[in-house]
Motif scaffolding. Structure first.
Motif, PDB file in Angstrom:
ATOM      1  N   SER A  80       0.869  -1.174   0.000  1.00  0.00           N
ATOM      2  CA  SER A  80       0.000   0.000   0.000  1.00  0.00           C
ATOM      3  C   SER A  80       0.905   1.223   0.000  1.00  0.00           C
ATOM      4  CB  SER A  80      -0.909   0.005   1.233  1.00  0.00           C
ATOM      5  OG  SER A  80      -0.167   0.299   2.390  1.00  0.00           O
ATOM      6  N   ALA A  81       0.332   2.396   0.158  1.00  0.00           N
ATOM      7  CA  ALA A  81       1.122   3.621   0.188  1.00  0.00           C
ATOM      8  C   ALA A  81       2.063   3.645   1.393  1.00  0.00           C
ATOM      9  CB  ALA A  81       0.207   4.837   0.217  1.00  0.00           C
ATOM     10  N   PHE A  82       1.765   2.856   2.432  1.00  0.00           N
ATOM     11  CA  PHE A  82       2.612   2.825   3.618  1.00  0.00           C
ATOM     12  C   PHE A  82       3.907   2.049   3.397  1.00  0.00           C
ATOM     13  CE2 PHE A  82      -1.665   3.376   5.458  1.00  0.00           C
ATOM     14  CZ  PHE A  82      -1.450   4.584   6.113  1.00  0.00           C
ATOM     15  N   SER A  83       3.921   1.117   2.436  1.00  0.00           N
ATOM     16  CA  SER A  83       5.121   0.303   2.240  1.00  0.00           C
ATOM     17  C   SER A  83       5.700   0.368   0.830  1.00  0.00           C
ATOM     18  CB  SER A  83       4.807  -1.162   2.572  1.00  0.00           C
ATOM     19  OG  SER A  83       3.846  -1.684   1.676  1.00  0.00           O
ATOM     20  N   HIS A  84       5.025   1.010  -0.104  1.00  0.00           N
ATOM     21  CA  HIS A  84       5.542   1.074  -1.475  1.00  0.00           C
ATOM     22  C   HIS A  84       6.746   2.006  -1.529  1.00  0.00           C
ATOM     23  CE1 HIS A  84       5.722   1.839  -5.776  1.00  0.00           C
ATOM     24  NE2 HIS A  84       5.013   0.725  -5.925  1.00  0.00           N
ATOM     25  N   PRO A  85       7.844   1.581  -2.166  1.00  0.00           N
ATOM     26  CA  PRO A  85       9.058   2.404  -2.199  1.00  0.00           C
ATOM     27  C   PRO A  85       8.862   3.790  -2.787  1.00  0.00           C
ATOM     28  CG  PRO A  85       9.531   0.197  -2.979  1.00  0.00           C
ATOM     29  CD  PRO A  85       8.050   0.276  -2.793  1.00  0.00           C
ATOM     30  N   PHE A  86       7.982   3.952  -3.734  1.00  0.00           N
ATOM     31  CA  PHE A  86       7.767   5.267  -4.332  1.00  0.00           C
ATOM     32  C   PHE A  86       7.234   6.250  -3.298  1.00  0.00           C
ATOM     33  CE2 PHE A  86       5.093   8.402  -6.482  1.00  0.00           C
ATOM     34  CZ  PHE A  86       6.008   8.936  -7.368  1.00  0.00           C
ATOM     35  N   TYR A  87       6.302   5.803  -2.452  1.00  0.00           N
ATOM     36  CA  TYR A  87       5.675   6.688  -1.477  1.00  0.00           C
ATOM     37  C   TYR A  87       6.496   6.833  -0.207  1.00  0.00           C
ATOM     38  CZ  TYR A  87       1.700   6.256  -4.556  1.00  0.00           C
ATOM     39  OH  TYR A  87       0.884   6.283  -5.657  1.00  0.00           O
ATOM     40  N   THR A  88       7.343   5.870   0.098  1.00  0.00           N
ATOM     41  CA  THR A  88       8.158   5.946   1.312  1.00  0.00           C
ATOM     42  C   THR A  88       9.472   6.667   1.079  1.00  0.00           C
ATOM     43  OG1 THR A  88       9.154   3.789   0.880  1.00  0.00           O
ATOM     44  CG2 THR A  88       7.165   3.839   2.249  1.00  0.00           C
ATOM     45  N   GLY A  89       9.819   6.958  -0.176  1.00  0.00           N
ATOM     46  CA  GLY A  89      11.058   7.665  -0.478  1.00  0.00           C
ATOM     47  C   GLY A  89      12.267   6.759  -0.552  1.00  0.00           C
ATOM     48  N   GLN A  90      12.077   5.474  -0.635  1.00  0.00           N
ATOM     49  CA  GLN A  90      13.182   4.523  -0.683  1.00  0.00           C
ATOM     50  C   GLN A  90      13.379   3.968  -2.086  1.00  0.00           C
ATOM     51  OE1 GLN A  90      11.962   1.652   2.187  1.00  0.00           O
ATOM     52  NE2 GLN A  90      12.475   2.936   3.925  1.00  0.00           N
ATOM     53  N   VAL A  91      13.113   4.786  -3.089  1.00  0.00           N
ATOM     54  CA  VAL A  91      13.245   4.367  -4.474  1.00  0.00           C
ATOM     55  C   VAL A  91      14.723   4.270  -4.815  1.00  0.00           C
ATOM     56  CG1 VAL A  91      12.747   4.973  -6.858  1.00  0.00           C
ATOM     57  CG2 VAL A  91      11.082   5.461  -5.087  1.00  0.00           C
ATOM     58  N   LYS A  92      15.093   3.177  -5.471  1.00  0.00           N
ATOM     59  CA  LYS A  92      16.466   2.996  -5.913  1.00  0.00           C
ATOM     60  C   LYS A  92      16.553   3.407  -7.374  1.00  0.00           C
ATOM     61  CE  LYS A  92      17.291  -0.877  -2.830  1.00  0.00           C
ATOM     62  NZ  LYS A  92      17.616  -2.289  -2.720  1.00  0.00           N
ATOM     63  N   PHE A  93      17.429   4.364  -7.663  1.00  0.00           N
ATOM     64  CA  PHE A  93      17.610   4.811  -9.036  1.00  0.00           C
ATOM     65  C   PHE A  93      18.719   3.983  -9.674  1.00  0.00           C
ATOM     66  CE2 PHE A  93      15.721   8.470  -6.942  1.00  0.00           C
ATOM     67  CZ  PHE A  93      14.677   8.730  -7.803  1.00  0.00           C
ATOM     68  N   VAL A  94      18.469   3.498 -10.857  1.00  0.00           N
ATOM     69  CA  VAL A  94      19.412   2.652 -11.574  1.00  0.00           C
ATOM     70  C   VAL A  94      20.193   3.519 -12.552  1.00  0.00           C
ATOM     71  CG1 VAL A  94      19.611   0.664 -13.102  1.00  0.00           C
ATOM     72  CG2 VAL A  94      17.839   0.710 -11.363  1.00  0.00           C
ATOM     73  N   ASP A  95      21.493   3.279 -12.638  1.00  0.00           N
ATOM     74  CA  ASP A  95      22.342   4.024 -13.564  1.00  0.00           C
ATOM     75  C   ASP A  95      22.137   3.462 -14.958  1.00  0.00           C
ATOM     76  OD1 ASP A  95      24.234   5.604 -14.744  1.00  0.00           O
ATOM     77  OD2 ASP A  95      25.912   4.359 -14.116  1.00  0.00           O
ATOM     78  N   ALA A  96      21.191   4.039 -15.685  1.00  0.00           N
ATOM     79  CA  ALA A  96      20.858   3.543 -17.020  1.00  0.00           C
ATOM     80  C   ALA A  96      21.965   3.852 -18.016  1.00  0.00           C
ATOM     81  CB  ALA A  96      19.548   4.141 -17.500  1.00  0.00           C
ATOM     82  N   ALA A  97      22.667   4.950 -17.847  1.00  0.00           N
ATOM     83  CA  ALA A  97      23.720   5.323 -18.793  1.00  0.00           C
ATOM     84  C   ALA A  97      24.840   4.277 -18.780  1.00  0.00           C
ATOM     85  CB  ALA A  97      24.278   6.694 -18.460  1.00  0.00           C
TER      86      ALA A  97
END
Length: 118
Positions: A80-97
């Motif tokens: 839910s919004a309480f545990s989803h990484p997007f809403y908790t601010g714990q999103v991991k950004f991948v180095d696509a380049a």
């Protein structure tokens, strides 16, 4: 005749009768026996343990006693919004380049099934 205007010939002069606008702000009762049961339900995020109450048509055999003292159906959700990484601010950004450069380096020298003319 159209739905937007009707000519009324009640007097010697014809005049246009316009129906009243739709009343979106006023309460309109729903038709009986065509809508599903819409009732309060408690959703529990199994990842974080957080609970919230909302209204839904979902059914559940599990029950829980809520803060107001009443018992409501309990629906367990994984995310839910309480545990989803997007809403908790714990999103991991991948180095696509870096990945793209690695791909080009790996496959740029290889030609599949194409012979070079000499």
């Amino acid at each position: 005749m159209t739905l937007t205007s009707t000519v009324a010939a009640t007097s010697s002069r014809a005049h246009v009768v316009v129906p009243p606008p739709l009343t979106f702000g006023k309460y309109r009762p729903m038709k009986k026996d065509i809508h599903p049961d819409y009732h309060p339900v408690v959703f529990m995020d199994t990842g974080s343990g957080e609970k919230f109450i909302t209204r839904s048509t979902i059914r559940s055999k599990d029950k829980i006693k809520w803060e107001d003292g009443q018992e409501y159906p309990l629906v367990k959700v994984d995310i839910s919004a309480f545990s989803h990484p997007f809403y908790t601010g714990q999103v991991k950004f991948v180095d696509a380049a870096g990945r793209v450069e690695k791909f080009h380096k790996k496959f740029s020298s290889k030609t599949r099934g194409v012979k070079k003319e000499e």
